[in-house]
Write an enzyme that holds these catalytic residues in place. Structure first.
Site, short mmCIF file in Angstrom:
data_model
loop_
_atom_site.label_atom_id
_atom_site.label_comp_id
_atom_site.label_asym_id
_atom_site.label_seq_id
_atom_site.Cartn_x
_atom_site.Cartn_y
_atom_site.Cartn_z
N GLU A 157 -8.42 -3.69 -6.67
CA GLU A 157 -7.17 -3.12 -6.19
C GLU A 157 -5.98 -3.64 -7.01
O GLU A 157 -5.97 -4.79 -7.46
CB GLU A 157 -6.98 -3.43 -4.71
N ASP A 162 -3.05 -4.81 -6.66
CA ASP A 162 -2.30 -6.04 -6.41
C ASP A 162 -3.03 -7.27 -6.91
O ASP A 162 -2.43 -8.34 -7.04
CB ASP A 162 -1.97 -6.18 -4.92
N HIS A 192 0.85 -1.21 0.00
CA HIS A 192 0.00 0.00 0.00
C HIS A 192 0.88 1.25 0.00
O HIS A 192 0.74 2.13 0.85
CB HIS A 192 -0.94 0.01 1.21
N HIS A 232 -3.71 -13.51 -0.74
CA HIS A 232 -2.34 -13.28 -0.25
C HIS A 232 -1.97 -14.36 0.75
O HIS A 232 -2.80 -14.77 1.57
CB HIS A 232 -2.20 -11.92 0.45
N HIS A 234 -11.98 -5.51 1.85
CA HIS A 234 -11.96 -4.24 2.56
C HIS A 234 -12.26 -3.03 1.65
O HIS A 234 -12.06 -1.88 2.07
CB HIS A 234 -10.60 -4.04 3.24
N HIS A 247 -11.83 -8.19 -6.92
CA HIS A 247 -11.47 -6.94 -6.25
C HIS A 247 -10.56 -6.17 -7.21
O HIS A 247 -9.64 -6.73 -7.79
CB HIS A 247 -10.75 -7.30 -4.95
#
Length: 424
Positions: free
Chosen positions: A110, A112, A52, A254, A174, A108
């Site tokens: 994001e 990554d 992040h 992860h 999240h 998701h």
């Protein structure tokens, strides 16, 4: 089998687990059979130390875990972080002809998880991407591409032949776009960021790694990322339990995959989401000329004089990893925060941590403030106000001492520590 979680049916697993992780070398990277026709096609990032941006420390590295399911229809669930995009696509091509991929699922948006999508879609631009409404919106915002998005919602199903994918939206776990996916037949939940951790391991399964390391990284991940969303965590888990789905494996995005008693991490999440605390007090401070450090140590000594059972931990915030400190706050029933006064305020390391914990919205924890000063002494008042604003219950007005504590000042600190722990 019905366990303590209620309706969730967990496969026994014990005695039936493979003895080791079986990797296949594919062009310098590794692919791995997870179960039946499910293959991990990700990247272990041994070198990762910050995530992040520079916001999250990853002392043990991490992994990016996309999964390739080869049933009558072939589906790819998520990709990897952008810096590994070309490597990911090259290795995926060694695993399967890209034209054989029927569907992509984006759990998701994001970076990554989606970072390799632009490179992958250059090769298969028309393959449909199944995702939540928010995920499609976010992917368009990130990559400025109008791919073949197929928006799904909770309860929708996608047939792979004899098995189906069941989509389960999980907003704010999240990000607002987050989605879980369940594979029937194999009883596997692809949980994206849920139940994961930043932990690089060549073994990849929970029964093959150091358990202390594993649960420490899981706790750190929850404390630093999911704490603000604890009410949603509880609701989503209960919703999944009520679906009465058999569950034999949780494949995270992860770290390791939960194949041995996957209910254990679900149970931990339910505990952590319930205003979690241990019998611990954390003393957090920064110091200029050691006076506030001496205060911290004397307060700790006073606490221990009264309560030998409580765990007391001290952290100099200028020298400690902030994410590790936040993990200890998460564990604590109370914290004490100290700073000398500088320019009518507080030291930057203390101010920075106070800003972090305000956003994390800790519940049910008590706090106090302390600090030394020369001529004005506003630090304790400033810390106390910020702790209140962050949802902590102040035990008292805090402790201020001028200059360096003498023997009488040290005694005052010890008495303060005694009073503090007795008030909890």
């Amino acid at each position: 089998m019905q366990n303590a979680l209620g309706h969730l049916s967990i496969g026994e697993g014990h005695g039936a687990l493979p003895p080791a992780t079986t990797f296949v070398l594919t062009g310098g990277n590794l692919s791995m059979k997870v179960k039946n026709n499910i293959h991990w096609v990700g990247k272990i990032d041994w070198e990762l130390r910050k995530f992040h941006g520079d916001e999250y420390s990853t002392h043990k590295g991490s992994s990016y875990n996309p999964y390739l399911i080869k049933e009558e229809k072939v589906v790819l669930i998520d990709t990897v972080w952008g810096p590994f995009a070309q490597e990911f696509v090259e290795n995926l091509r060694r695993e399967i002809d890209l034209d054989q991929i029927d569907y992509i699922v984006a759990c998701h948006a994001e970076n990554d998880h989606s970072g390799a999508l632009p490179e992958l879609m250059r090769h298969i631009p028309d393959v449909p991407i199944y995702c939540s409404k928010n995920c499609a919106k976010f992917l368009k915002g990130l990559y400025h591409q109008d791919w073949n998005f197929q928006v799904v919602k909770s309860g929708d199903r996608l047939s792979l032949g004899s098995k189906e994918l069941v989509f389960i939206e999980a907003p704010m776990l999240h990000w607002p776009d987050t989605m879980f996916v369940y594979l029937t037949g194999d009883a596997v939940l692809f949980s994206n960021d849920g139940f994961g951790q930043h932990y690089a391991s060549a073994h990849m399964f929970n029964d093959l790694v150091d358990q202390a390391d594993l649960f420490q990284e899981c706790l750190k991940y929850y404390a630093n990322i999911l704490t603000p969303f604890s009410p949603m965590v509880t609701r989503k888990i209960k919703e999944i339990l009520d679906m009465n789905l058999p569950l034999e494996m949780i494949c995270t995005s992860h770290g390791i995959i939960w194949r041995d008693n996957p209910s254990q991490i679900v149970e931990k999440y339910l505990q952590w989401a319930d205003n979690y605390q241990e019998n611990q007090i954390s003393i957090l401070y920064d110091t200029m000329w050691e006076s506030t450090r001496v205060m911290a140590e004397q307060i700790a000594a006073g606490i221990r004089e009264v309560d030998e059972e409580v765990t007391v931990k001290l952290y100099n915030l200028a020298k400690s990893d902030k994410n590790d400190v936040i993990t200890e706050i998460f564990r604590s029933k109370a914290i004490l925060m100290g700073s000398p006064t500088l320019n009518n305020g507080i030291l930057v390391s203390v101010a920075g941590l106070l800003e972090e914990i305000k956003g994390l919205k800790f519940k049910g924890k008590k706090a106090g403030a302390f600090g030394s000063y020369g001529w004005s002494g506003e630090a304790v008042k400033n810390i106390s106000q910020r702790l209140t604003d962050s949802g902590f219950e102040l035990v008292d007005e805090g402790l201020r001492l001028t200059w360096s504590p003498d023997e009488e000042g040290k005694k005052t600190c010890r008495e303060y520590g005694k009073s503090f722990v007795q008030s909890l």
